[in-house]
Motif scaffolding. Structure first.
Motif, PDB file in Angstrom:
ATOM      1  N   ALA A  36       0.810  -1.218   0.000  1.00 53.71           N
ATOM      2  CA  ALA A  36       0.000   0.000   0.000  1.00 53.71           C
ATOM      3  C   ALA A  36       0.846   1.272   0.000  1.00 53.71           C
ATOM      4  N   TYR A  37       2.123   1.142   0.380  1.00 56.17           N
ATOM      5  CA  TYR A  37       3.024   2.293   0.402  1.00 56.17           C
ATOM      6  C   TYR A  37       3.867   2.380  -0.865  1.00 56.17           C
ATOM      7  N   ARG A  38       3.508   1.566  -1.851  1.00 52.99           N
ATOM      8  CA  ARG A  38       4.176   1.519  -3.160  1.00 52.99           C
ATOM      9  C   ARG A  38       5.594   0.976  -3.082  1.00 52.99           C
ATOM     10  N   ASN A  39       5.868   0.156  -2.051  1.00 52.89           N
ATOM     11  CA  ASN A  39       7.145  -0.542  -1.950  1.00 52.89           C
ATOM     12  C   ASN A  39       7.043  -1.835  -2.748  1.00 52.89           C
ATOM     13  N   GLU A  40       8.023  -2.091  -3.556  1.00 48.68           N
ATOM     14  CA  GLU A  40       8.037  -3.320  -4.362  1.00 48.68           C
ATOM     15  C   GLU A  40       8.488  -4.482  -3.484  1.00 48.68           C
ATOM     16  N   LEU A  41       7.556  -5.360  -3.164  1.00 48.69           N
ATOM     17  CA  LEU A  41       7.837  -6.496  -2.292  1.00 48.69           C
ATOM     18  C   LEU A  41       8.448  -7.664  -3.051  1.00 48.69           C
ATOM     19  N   GLN A  42       7.999  -7.853  -4.286  1.00 50.25           N
ATOM     20  CA  GLN A  42       8.498  -8.950  -5.118  1.00 50.25           C
ATOM     21  C   GLN A  42       8.748  -8.422  -6.527  1.00 50.25           C
ATOM     22  N   THR A  43       9.790  -8.957  -7.145  1.00 45.88           N
ATOM     23  CA  THR A  43      10.157  -8.563  -8.501  1.00 45.88           C
ATOM     24  C   THR A  43      10.191  -9.792  -9.387  1.00 45.88           C
ATOM     25  N   LYS A  44       9.572  -9.669 -10.559  1.00 47.78           N
ATOM     26  CA  LYS A  44       9.604 -10.743 -11.546  1.00 47.78           C
ATOM     27  C   LYS A  44      10.794 -10.478 -12.481  1.00 47.78           C
ATOM     28  N   TRP A  45      11.724 -11.443 -12.526  1.00 48.30           N
ATOM     29  CA  TRP A  45      12.938 -11.314 -13.334  1.00 48.30           C
ATOM     30  C   TRP A  45      12.883 -12.233 -14.546  1.00 48.30           C
ATOM     31  N   THR A  46      13.354 -11.712 -15.672  1.00 49.50           N
ATOM     32  CA  THR A  46      13.556 -12.505 -16.878  1.00 49.50           C
ATOM     33  C   THR A  46      14.998 -12.280 -17.321  1.00 49.50           C
ATOM     34  N   VAL A  47      15.717 -13.373 -17.519  1.00 48.73           N
ATOM     35  CA  VAL A  47      17.096 -13.307 -17.993  1.00 48.73           C
ATOM     36  C   VAL A  47      17.158 -14.098 -19.301  1.00 48.73           C
ATOM     37  N   ILE A  48      17.576 -13.444 -20.369  1.00 52.27           N
ATOM     38  CA  ILE A  48      17.757 -14.090 -21.658  1.00 52.27           C
ATOM     39  C   ILE A  48      19.254 -14.268 -21.872  1.00 52.27           C
ATOM     40  N   VAL A  89      19.231 -20.206 -27.249  1.00 53.87           N
ATOM     41  CA  VAL A  89      18.703 -19.103 -26.457  1.00 53.87           C
ATOM     42  C   VAL A  89      18.013 -19.689 -25.224  1.00 53.87           C
ATOM     43  N   LEU A  90      18.463 -19.250 -24.059  1.00 53.22           N
ATOM     44  CA  LEU A  90      17.873 -19.666 -22.783  1.00 53.22           C
ATOM     45  C   LEU A  90      17.031 -18.522 -22.248  1.00 53.22           C
ATOM     46  N   GLU A  91      15.818 -18.836 -21.839  1.00 49.80           N
ATOM     47  CA  GLU A  91      14.955 -17.848 -21.197  1.00 49.80           C
ATOM     48  C   GLU A  91      14.726 -18.316 -19.771  1.00 49.80           C
ATOM     49  N   CYS A  92      15.160 -17.497 -18.819  1.00 46.39           N
ATOM     50  CA  CYS A  92      15.121 -17.859 -17.407  1.00 46.39           C
ATOM     51  C   CYS A  92      14.185 -16.885 -16.690  1.00 46.39           C
ATOM     52  N   ARG A  93      13.231 -17.445 -15.922  1.00 48.26           N
ATOM     53  CA  ARG A  93      12.244 -16.610 -15.232  1.00 48.26           C
ATOM     54  C   ARG A  93      12.133 -17.005 -13.762  1.00 48.26           C
ATOM     55  N   ALA A  94      11.971 -15.997 -12.923  1.00 43.86           N
ATOM     56  CA  ALA A  94      11.757 -16.251 -11.499  1.00 43.86           C
ATOM     57  C   ALA A  94      11.174 -15.001 -10.855  1.00 43.86           C
ATOM     58  N   ILE A  95      10.605 -15.198  -9.686  1.00 43.54           N
ATOM     59  CA  ILE A  95      10.131 -14.095  -8.855  1.00 43.54           C
ATOM     60  C   ILE A  95      10.996 -14.088  -7.598  1.00 43.54           C
ATOM     61  N   VAL A  96      11.472 -12.909  -7.240  1.00 44.55           N
ATOM     62  CA  VAL A  96      12.332 -12.764  -6.072  1.00 44.55           C
ATOM     63  C   VAL A  96      11.605 -11.930  -5.026  1.00 44.55           C
ATOM     64  N   ASP A  97      11.535 -12.464  -3.818  1.00 41.28           N
ATOM     65  CA  ASP A  97      11.006 -11.715  -2.693  1.00 41.28           C
ATOM     66  C   ASP A  97      12.122 -10.761  -2.252  1.00 41.28           C
ATOM     67  N   ASN A  98      11.875  -9.469  -2.334  1.00 40.37           N
ATOM     68  CA  ASN A  98      12.923  -8.477  -2.092  1.00 40.37           C
ATOM     69  C   ASN A  98      13.330  -8.362  -0.631  1.00 40.37           C
ATOM     70  N   LYS A  99      12.513  -8.838   0.276  1.00 37.98           N
ATOM     71  CA  LYS A  99      12.869  -8.779   1.699  1.00 37.98           C
ATOM     72  C   LYS A  99      13.626 -10.036   2.121  1.00 37.98           C
ATOM     73  N   THR A 100      13.081 -11.210   1.806  1.00 45.64           N
ATOM     74  CA  THR A 100      13.687 -12.455   2.247  1.00 45.64           C
ATOM     75  C   THR A 100      14.735 -12.980   1.270  1.00 45.64           C
ATOM     76  N   LYS A 101      14.731 -12.461   0.045  1.00 46.16           N
ATOM     77  CA  LYS A 101      15.627 -12.901  -1.044  1.00 46.16           C
ATOM     78  C   LYS A 101      15.327 -14.326  -1.493  1.00 46.16           C
ATOM     79  N   ILE A 102      14.155 -14.848  -1.148  1.00 45.12           N
ATOM     80  CA  ILE A 102      13.740 -16.165  -1.598  1.00 45.12           C
ATOM     81  C   ILE A 102      13.320 -16.062  -3.056  1.00 45.12           C
ATOM     82  N   VAL A 103      13.754 -17.046  -3.865  1.00 45.10           N
ATOM     83  CA  VAL A 103      13.433 -17.091  -5.285  1.00 45.10           C
ATOM     84  C   VAL A 103      12.391 -18.182  -5.502  1.00 45.10           C
ATOM     85  N   PHE A 104      11.345 -17.853  -6.240  1.00 43.75           N
ATOM     86  CA  PHE A 104      10.323 -18.846  -6.545  1.00 43.75           C
ATOM     87  C   PHE A 104       9.732 -18.577  -7.909  1.00 43.75           C
ATOM     88  N   LEU A 105       8.910 -19.500  -8.390  1.00 41.97           N
ATOM     89  CA  LEU A 105       8.309 -19.361  -9.730  1.00 41.97           C
ATOM     90  C   LEU A 105       6.942 -18.764  -9.668  1.00 41.97           C
TER      91      LEU A 105
END
Length: 105
Positions: A36-48, A89-105
């Protein structure tokens, strides 16, 4: 950089493709969960990652893909050969929790 057999890697295409095998990568990120404070809690990453070589780069691409999977990324790959070069060509995708640094799909 920890993959055996990779001679060069960069975020930019070289002026002249002369060193093989090489990898060129790009990253993209977008907010996935924002509070609600516009803090990004999780980020979706794509690495090509494009792996180039004069001969087959299948084993090298598989090693890179395995490394990305160990980090928690989902990886898909496709052959995309270009004039006189082998390319995967490899396409790599994950979501990273910006607080805990846990990576998940």
């Amino acid at each position: 950089s920890s993959v055996d057999g990779l001679e060069d890697f960069s975020t930019d295409y070289p002026q002249e493709m002369a060193t093989f095998p090489c990898a060129i990568y790009r990253t993209a990120a977008e907010g996935h969960a924002i509070d609600a404070y516009r803090n990004e809690l999780q980020t979706k990453w794509t690495v090509i990652i494009e792996v180039y070589g004069i001969k087959s780069v299948s084993d090298l691409a598989a090693n890179i893909a395995d490394g990305m999977r160990k980090l928690g990324f989902k990886v898909s790959d496709k052959d995309a050969n270009v004039a006189g070069l082998k390319r995967i060509v490899l396409e790599c995708r994950a979501i990273v929790d910006n607080k805990t640094k846990i990576v998940f799909l």
